[in-house]
Design a protein around this motif. Sequence first.
Motif, mmCIF file in Angstrom:
data_model
loop_
_atom_site.group_PDB
_atom_site.id
_atom_site.type_symbol
_atom_site.label_atom_id
_atom_site.label_comp_id
_atom_site.label_asym_id
_atom_site.label_seq_id
_atom_site.Cartn_x
_atom_site.Cartn_y
_atom_site.Cartn_z
ATOM 1 N N ALA A 519 -24.538 39.392 3.711
ATOM 2 C CA ALA A 519 -24.270 38.267 2.844
ATOM 3 C C ALA A 519 -22.703 39.242 4.038
ATOM 4 N N THR A 567 -25.741 43.508 -0.582
ATOM 5 C CA THR A 567 -25.410 42.409 -0.741
ATOM 6 C C THR A 567 -27.094 41.508 0.009
ATOM 7 N N THR A 569 -28.855 38.554 2.150
ATOM 8 C CA THR A 569 -28.649 36.615 2.006
ATOM 9 C C THR A 569 -30.182 35.895 3.055
ATOM 10 N N ARG A 570 -30.307 35.305 2.634
ATOM 11 C CA ARG A 570 -31.130 34.899 3.354
ATOM 12 C C ARG A 570 -31.484 34.580 5.123
#
Length: 572
Positions: A519, A567, A569-570
């Motif tokens: 992220a 973290t 993320t897509r």
Amino acid sequence: MQVSQLRDAKPLLLTDAGDAWDELAEKFATHTADCGKYLHQPLQQGNWGGLAAESAADRLARMQRDLVVAKRELDAVGTVLRACGEEFAAQQGKLANAVADATGAGYHVADDGKVTAPTVDTAGMKPGDVAMMQRDQATRAQGYADRIGDALSAAQKADKEYAAAVKLFTDAANRCAKGDWSVGFVELAKADELNRELLHELGMPDKKGSPGSVQAWWAQLSPSLQAKLIQDYPQEIGNRDGIPAADRDRANRTYLPMLLNSLESEYAGADGDKAKALKDKIDGLQGIKKQLAAEGEPRPYLLGIGSEGKGRAIVSFGNPDTSKNVSAYVPGLNTKLSGHFASADVDRARNVATMANKMYPDTTTASVVWLGYDCPQLDSFSWSATDVMSKDDAKAGAPAYDRFLSGIRATHESGSPHVTAIGHSYGSLTVGQATQQPGGIPADDVVLVGSPGVGVNKASDLGVGAEHVYIGAAENDQVTYLPSPNLLEYVAPGSEYGPKKNWFGTDPADNHFGGHHFAVAPGKDTGLTGLAKGDLPAHSLYFDPDAGGDSLPNIASVVTGHGDRITTTRPR
């Protein structure tokens, strides 16, 4: 040359003389800078015009040029005298060791280098034993004599070479005294040649030598000789992969004021684009000098500096030889040795180290910014700027970056640090090209941020395993959307029909690329206008502890070997 001549010589007098010439050269550097600052430049920039002004400006320019020439000549004289003294000292040491070994074994050494075996009472010995003993003595005597002869011959050869070099400078001095101040390229080249020959004589591997071979050579030198080489050859020692970080730092801190003086002297007589380029390098070195002087932890180490191309600089926060984790960040587009690099890019490396130490205080981390190549330059984005459209700069820098990482492993006290290669912007392409070097990249993890492509199609092609590749791409970072120059290859982000192609290959942020996607804050959207003008705030936030969101903590986790804590993320 006789044994007594080399044995009783005082080579340190020559090195002291070289130091004295260096001091004189620095005074000329000061005069040159003062001439430009207080005389030539005010005259050029003032309101005084006419023939008298033009004549004065011309004379001052020639005076300034002559001072630059004199400074270079004096530098070279100091180089030759120091190299001469150290060459004689090296051969003197070899002679002393050979003589000590011979006399310690009972052999006699004559002043001409002849070695005589000791007399042995052979009464009671069998004839065959006597013959065998005499053959052994003769072999050993010849071995000692060869060592002594090699030292004397090398000293004799050096004597002739250095005498010829000194004559070059004597002739140059006579030439200048008659008003001919043409630059003495022959003398300067000879000084550089003798410099290289001395280090070669001491066993330093050539530029093709591996960092491991350099480390092994350096380790076998005595501490006193190491200190002398750092003092007398700071540029060569400070910029050589395989030399320990603390020694490189000492050498480069010694070289930094020398390089600054040289650039400032050259700047005093320059104008136009050359003056602008020199000013950038001077500002960059001054900025690095301030960074080195600043208090606080982690301590900065200067692992490389140079004026080649657009400038070179390698700064580490924390000692990479003693830290468990080492990251090496490669900057990209528009980076050069300048005041901006000395603040923004150097601070990015500091931010990584600070965040890593804050999040994982139970381990140690060194964070490096590596500007060891020429990055493409743009004042604003323009498709006519062919350097940024080409892989050439990345391909040229990749072997040097690969060698630097090999040096990190070679000098590390444990031999097995956790190494992370970080590439930002065009620097990610340089990292990508480094992974394609013979043997692969000597890194455990690869981090790619703000990437326009890395020259490969999949994370697994980077050679460290897709599970060790981490990608960060801000939603509004236009650089990460630069399409392939072949529009037939273009596939919209998120398409199920195949990977999206960026300018330098598959988009690392694409879901077809592989690896881990972490992220990052979206950043400010400046649209196509920002792309055209080079206004790209989202492209610069990855190392920012505030604007980057989770980006910097995620990078710190990877760098410390905790990639499982990012973290995610897509992907696109």
